[in-house]
Enzyme design. Structure first.
Site, mmCIF file in Angstrom:
data_model
loop_
_atom_site.group_PDB
_atom_site.id
_atom_site.type_symbol
_atom_site.label_atom_id
_atom_site.label_comp_id
_atom_site.label_asym_id
_atom_site.label_seq_id
_atom_site.Cartn_x
_atom_site.Cartn_y
_atom_site.Cartn_z
ATOM 1 N N THR A 55 -39.347 -85.986 8.428
ATOM 2 C CA THR A 55 -40.754 -86.261 8.223
ATOM 3 C C THR A 55 -41.031 -84.998 7.223
ATOM 4 O O THR A 55 -41.843 -85.549 6.026
ATOM 5 C CB THR A 55 -41.663 -86.088 9.389
ATOM 6 O OG1 THR A 55 -41.089 -87.302 10.411
ATOM 7 C CG2 THR A 55 -43.315 -86.341 9.248
ATOM 8 N N ASN B 112 -34.430 -98.338 9.359
ATOM 9 C CA ASN B 112 -34.262 -98.033 10.782
ATOM 10 C C ASN B 112 -34.376 -98.973 11.660
ATOM 11 O O ASN B 112 -34.059 -99.068 12.950
ATOM 12 C CB ASN B 112 -35.275 -96.933 10.899
ATOM 13 C CG ASN B 112 -36.633 -97.216 10.704
ATOM 14 O OD1 ASN B 112 -36.818 -97.254 9.383
ATOM 15 N ND2 ASN B 112 -37.515 -97.173 11.399
ATOM 16 N N GLN C 141 -31.029 -92.701 8.098
ATOM 17 C CA GLN C 141 -30.244 -93.745 8.758
ATOM 18 C C GLN C 141 -28.808 -94.009 8.255
ATOM 19 O O GLN C 141 -27.955 -94.285 8.905
ATOM 20 C CB GLN C 141 -31.084 -95.064 9.167
ATOM 21 C CG GLN C 141 -32.361 -94.688 10.107
ATOM 22 C CD GLN C 141 -32.084 -94.548 11.528
ATOM 23 O OE1 GLN C 141 -31.091 -94.659 12.072
ATOM 24 N NE2 GLN C 141 -33.168 -94.120 12.044
ATOM 25 N N SER D 2 -32.028 -85.958 8.311
ATOM 26 C CA SER D 2 -32.344 -85.392 9.299
ATOM 27 C C SER D 2 -31.266 -85.120 10.391
ATOM 28 O O SER D 2 -30.471 -85.902 10.564
ATOM 29 C CB SER D 2 -33.347 -86.481 10.282
ATOM 30 O OG SER D 2 -33.807 -85.910 11.385
ATOM 31 N N ALA D 3 -31.079 -83.845 10.969
ATOM 32 C CA ALA D 3 -30.013 -83.520 11.829
ATOM 33 C C ALA D 3 -29.958 -84.565 13.121
ATOM 34 O O ALA D 3 -28.756 -84.944 13.423
ATOM 35 C CB ALA D 3 -30.171 -82.011 12.115
ATOM 36 N N HIS D 4 -31.074 -84.536 13.642
ATOM 37 C CA HIS D 4 -30.778 -85.281 15.256
ATOM 38 C C HIS D 4 -30.419 -86.691 15.004
ATOM 39 O O HIS D 4 -30.146 -87.288 16.085
ATOM 40 C CB HIS D 4 -32.363 -85.205 15.966
ATOM 41 C CG HIS D 4 -33.208 -85.957 15.502
ATOM 42 N ND1 HIS D 4 -33.837 -87.168 16.094
ATOM 43 C CD2 HIS D 4 -34.274 -85.816 14.377
ATOM 44 C CE1 HIS D 4 -35.010 -87.667 15.746
ATOM 45 N NE2 HIS D 4 -35.340 -86.984 14.689
ATOM 46 N N THR E 83 -39.679 -68.695 8.529
ATOM 47 C CA THR E 83 -38.437 -68.321 9.027
ATOM 48 C C THR E 83 -37.478 -69.166 9.067
ATOM 49 O O THR E 83 -37.844 -70.129 9.840
ATOM 50 C CB THR E 83 -38.980 -67.087 10.254
ATOM 51 O OG1 THR E 83 -39.777 -66.212 9.799
ATOM 52 C CG2 THR E 83 -37.510 -66.644 10.520
ATOM 53 N N CYS F 190 -41.541 -93.610 17.303
ATOM 54 C CA CYS F 190 -42.896 -93.159 17.355
ATOM 55 C C CYS F 190 -43.807 -94.456 17.407
ATOM 56 O O CYS F 190 -45.258 -93.799 17.422
ATOM 57 C CB CYS F 190 -42.924 -92.533 15.895
ATOM 58 S SG CYS F 190 -42.185 -93.159 14.571
HETATM 59 N N1 PLP Z 1 -37.215 -91.394 8.157
HETATM 60 C C1 PLP Z 1 -36.601 -92.619 9.053
HETATM 61 C C2 PLP Z 1 -35.828 -93.780 8.182
HETATM 62 C C3 PLP Z 1 -36.356 -92.284 10.319
HETATM 63 O O1 PLP Z 1 -35.710 -93.294 11.008
HETATM 64 C C4 PLP Z 1 -37.121 -91.184 10.943
HETATM 65 C C5 PLP Z 1 -37.059 -91.025 12.452
HETATM 66 O O2 PLP Z 1 -37.302 -91.789 12.953
HETATM 67 C C6 PLP Z 1 -37.608 -90.400 9.966
HETATM 68 C C7 PLP Z 1 -37.748 -90.551 8.774
HETATM 69 C C8 PLP Z 1 -38.458 -89.215 10.732
HETATM 70 O O3 PLP Z 1 -37.129 -88.007 10.929
HETATM 71 P P1 PLP Z 1 -37.412 -86.768 11.798
HETATM 72 O O4 PLP Z 1 -37.492 -87.264 13.008
HETATM 73 O O5 PLP Z 1 -36.561 -85.735 11.554
HETATM 74 O O6 PLP Z 1 -38.941 -86.067 11.350
#
Ligand code: PLP
Length: 403
Positions: free
Chosen positions: A81, A169, A197, A217-219, A255, A348
């Site tokens: 994000t 996604n 994705q 994004s790492a997660h 940091t 979300c």
């Molecule tokens: N972009 C896409 C295509 C995503 O699927 C997501 C998470 O659902 C994000 C951005 C946001 O990622 P983060 O959770 O690392 O902020």
């Protein structure tokens, strides 16, 4: 009902931490007074700070090798994000400044993107519009695809940025990123892609795609939550989004989260190697095809996109269907009671009862889009999980009196 073991099939929302990331992060997550030896501030001059700095730079070099870019083209963030916001606000702001400095004080920027982007891209673009920018959102076809020709037609004399996601996604459609980047450049604009994705599911090499910026994004790849990265091709003008101590070469103050960076790099190394990609993608694609076959054998279930068996046009790990006669929320909660986790929309937005926005953009009628179900898999998903999903889905259909 609580289950000891879940069949977790919501990997596009988030993934469990992989063993490689957990192992790499462990020294950075110990507690107590002695733990500072591995938990310094990467900007401190002393030994403890220098250790953190070198761990951070090793992680940057490793991640750069996984993403096929230079280490000095990677900026760590607190998630995709933030990477998306930084790229969009930062590139547009730098372009406006440059044009104004060149004697165009009233320059109004134009931004091109797609109607099926994640909110992390759409909301900053909406905000730019509110501040006076012009915006064109390209409509996808019913399969969830946009084309380079659409980008080309959307370009105007004042287009400064084109942002097209690499993989959607919700439905998993893969976009022609290299061609879209060419179209953006031909029209004089820079090109950003949200590659969240796509990473670890399809080959993704920053330097081969001709892109200027990309968000990660790492997660989503079984790394830690709250860690992301922004690729900015060397020399890409981009204003920083977070101002402060000037960390990350001034692009992202704050940091640095060294344990997050180390975990991200380990997770990326584990899932992006050619060997990992080729065996894993095939395995996931097999389960995806099996799920589509199973789900669409029910009369009330419809595939949201025309994803043929073996198709490489869609992510190998995402399945999206609609169920005629059931709402997403009901399905998600009833399947959860059977120990199976899936999604009805993106994580979300899943708490609202509006129809799935992406499916609506694909032309799926509102009534059907209200019954969207996304099943997404990852490296720890097994055939046992798929069997458990099938059993839970069958009992859901029986309960609802549907076939
Ligand atoms: N972009 C896409 C295509 C995503 O699927 C997501 C998470 O659902 C994000 C951005 C946001 O990622 P983060 O959770 O690392 O902020």
């Amino acid at each position: 009902m609580e289950h000891g073991k879940f069949a977790y099939l919501d990997w596009a929302a988030t993934a469990p931490l992989c063993f490689e990331a957990a192992r790499a992060m462990a020294p950075y997550l110990q507690g107590g007074p002695d733990s500072i030896t591995s938990q310094g501030n990467a900007n401190s001059l002393h030994t403890v700070g220098r250790r953190a700095f070198s761990a951070m730079e090793d992680a940057r070099a490793s991640l750069a090798s996984s993403l096929r870019c230079r280490p000095d083209e990677l900026f760590f963030t607190a998630g995709a994000t933030e990477s998306d916001n930084t790229a969009i606000f930062g590139i547009v702001s730098a372009a406006v400044k440059a044009r104004r400095a060149k004697g165009e004080p009233a320059f109004v920027p134009h931004v091109v993107s797609t109607a099926i982007e994640h909110e992390a891209v759409l909301k900053p673009i909406e905000e730019l519009k509110r501040r006076g920018a012009q915006v064109t959102l390209i409509k996808p076809d019913t399969g969830g695809f946009v084309t380079a020709q659409q980008v080309e037609s959307a370009m105007k004399h004042n287009t400064v940025l084109v942002s097209v996601m690499a993989a959607n996604n919700e439905v998993g459609s893969l976009q022609p990123i290299a061609q879209c980047a060419d179209a953006a450049h031909a029209g004089g604009a820079l090109f950003h892609t949200d590659a969240v994705q796509a990473l670890g599911k399809v080959a993704f090499a920053c330097r081969d795609l001709g892109i200027d910026a990309a968000s990660f994004s790492a997660h989503k790849i079984a790394g830690p939550k709250g860690t992301g990265a922004l690729f900015l091709r060397k020399g890409t003008p981009c204003e920083p989004y977070l101002l402060g101590g000037g960390q990350e070469s001034g692009m992202r103050s704050g940091t640095q989260n060294v344990s997050g960076m180390v975990g991200f790099a380990a997770a990326a190394a584990a899932c992006t190697s050619d060997a990992a990609l080729s065996s894993e993608v095939e395995r996931l694609r097999g389960m995806r095809d099996e799920l589509y076959r199973f789900l669409c054998s029910h009369r009330s279930v419809h595939s949201s996109v025309p994803c043929a068996p073996g198709s490489t046009d869609y992510l190998p790990n995402v399945v999206n269907v609609t169920v005629d006669g059931l709402e997403s929320e009901t399905m998600v909660l009833r399947l959860d009671r059977e120990g199976v986790q899936v999604s009805g929309g993106s994580a979300c937005s899943s708490k609202s009862l509006a129809p799935n926005r992406i499916l609506a953009e694909l032309g799926i009628p509102r009534d059907l889009a209200l019954g969207a179900l996304r099943i997404s898999m990852g490296r720890y998903t097994t055939e046992e999980d798929i069997a458990r999903f099938k059993a839970a889905f069958r009992s859901l259909m029986e309960w609802a009196g549907l076939d």
